[in-house]
Design an enzyme around this catalytic site. Structure first.
Site, PDB file in Angstrom:
ATOM      1  N   ASP A   9     -28.564 -22.510  27.631  1.00 35.07           N
ATOM      2  CA  ASP A   9     -27.101 -22.455  27.579  1.00 35.07           C
ATOM      3  C   ASP A   9     -26.565 -23.861  27.798  1.00 35.07           C
ATOM      4  OD1 ASP A   9     -24.492 -21.589  27.569  1.00 35.07           O
ATOM      5  OD2 ASP A   9     -24.540 -20.769  29.597  1.00 35.07           O
ATOM      6  N   ASP A 104     -23.820 -22.022  21.330  1.00 34.73           N
ATOM      7  CA  ASP A 104     -24.575 -22.923  22.220  1.00 34.73           C
ATOM      8  C   ASP A 104     -25.557 -22.196  23.124  1.00 34.73           C
ATOM      9  OD1 ASP A 104     -22.244 -21.818  23.618  1.00 34.73           O
ATOM     10  OD2 ASP A 104     -22.872 -23.087  25.279  1.00 34.73           O
ATOM     11  N   GLU A 105     -25.784 -20.926  22.895  1.00 35.47           N
ATOM     12  CA  GLU A 105     -26.547 -20.119  23.841  1.00 35.47           C
ATOM     13  C   GLU A 105     -27.529 -19.241  23.084  1.00 35.47           C
ATOM     14  OE1 GLU A 105     -25.509 -16.718  27.254  1.00 35.47           O
ATOM     15  OE2 GLU A 105     -23.956 -17.486  25.914  1.00 35.47           O
TER      16      GLU A 105
END
EC number: 2.7.7.7
Length: 360
Positions: A9, A104-105
């Site tokens: 993350d 983004d994770e």
């Protein structure tokens, strides 16, 4: 074989990209989101802003009152998506089993991967180093035997850190974990558990499975498993879309149901355009209308439906609005797809059908 799951993350992703591209922002409180004068909300903020109490999903006006020096920037999704593609390419250098959760994770299943001598810890360190070197931002990681624990672990040493929960450490780690950390436990359920004297997973373990089911329906099974650190969900590289929705926050509150009915028409048109672009369109399971009132309470009404065309949207809107019958600041419409219906058996039954307006 014990699984090795990494949850990666990036730290305050949107704000991190903005600071990367404008070094003058480094060290200043920064938020990315909508403007206060249009009732925008904060999408994300950096840690300097968080020190003032600013948080994601907070109204921008409130964030500026808490932090007058806050720099509020509009989102630039083209840049964010470009960075996301770089990050996902790095993940896929290590395993094909990558399940993106957002730009983004992602979860990575590195079980049986020989890289870094087969060490998930070393792989996570290498991935984070590469993200910093190649993308210019930092990321945090959690390493654990399952998805539930890996996600919790990635938050344990933020920002720019990582945390490992080894198989033999699971029981001791989970027993003291607050129940509000459990997957699917929101504010309402956490408050309900607290009223029952349940604050930690250790407290929850004292409840028999039958008692949890009697109290929480099928979600009781999830509670029974998670408080013991059990999560058998696989990492799904081709994670199906679960829902599609659109929503709008209005500059001026909608005063009554008639105003809401008029305002929902363009929302439905926008939703239909997006739905028509799905190729192929997943099978629809339910349709819903979401309302946030002017006191920031919210409610969602839903019904079983097979297509958006078959939904009586005005009736659904009227059902939701009647729960408070007060001015409305946000409206949303959408559908949940059949894939989610199977997963929903592990969530709270009737969560939206019976939802009285609840605070954020």
């Amino acid at each position: 074989m014990t699984r090795k799951i990494i949850h990666c993350d990036c730290d305050c992703f949107y704000a991190a990209i903005e600071m990367r591209d404008d070094p003058a922002l480094v060290g200043r409180p920064v938020a990315v989101g909508g403007r206060a004068e249009t009732r925008g909300v904060v999408a994300t903020c950096n840690y300097e802003a968080r020190a003032f109490g600013v948080r994601s999903a907070m109204p921008t006006g409130r964030a500026l009152r808490m932090c007058p020096e806050l720099v509020v920037l509009p989102p630039d999704f083209e840049r964010y998506r470009a960075a996301s593609r770089q990050i996902l390419a790095i993940y896929r250098d290590y395993t094909d089993k990558v399940e993106p959760l957002s730009l983004d994770e992602a979860y990575l299943d590195v079980s049986g991967v020989d890289r870094c001598r087969g060490s998930a810890t070393l792989m996570a360190e290498e991935i984070r180093t590469r993200i910093f070197a190649e993308v210019g931002i930092t990321a945090s990681a959690g390493i654990a035997p399952n998805k539930f624990l890996a996600k919790i672990a990635s938050d344990w040493r933020k920002p720019n850190g990582q945390f490992v929960i080894r198989p033999e450490e699971v029981d001791a780690f989970v027993v003291d974990l607050p129940v509000k950390k459990l997957f699917g436990v929101g504010q309402v359920t956490a408050a309900r558990l607290e009223r029952l004297g349940v604050l930690t997973c250790g407290d929850l373990r004292e409840w028999a499975l039958a008692d949890l089911i009697a109290k929480f329906g099928s979600f009781g099974r999830s509670l029974h498993r998670l408080c013991r650190g059990i999560d058998e969900r696989s990492v799904l590289p081709d994670r199906p879309r679960k829902s599609l929705s659109v929503e709008t926050t209005y500059v001026t509150d909608l005063p009554d149901l008639a105003a809401c009915v008029a305002a929902v028409a363009p929302l439905l048109a926008d939703f239909q355009r997006r739905f028509d672009r799905l190729d192929p369109a997943p099978a629809v399971h339910k349709a819903f209308v979401k309302i946030r009132f002017n006191d920031f309470t919210r409610t969602t009404a839903e019904c079983v439906a097979t297509t958006p065309d078959a939904v009586d949207w005005p009736a659904l809107l009227a059902t939701a609005h009647a729960r408070q019958a007060r001015p409305v600041r946000l409206l949303g419409v959408g559908v949940r797809f059949v894939e989610e219906a199977g997963e929903a058996r592990g969530a709270q039954p009737g969560l939206f059908d019976e939802d009285a307006a609840s605070p954020d």
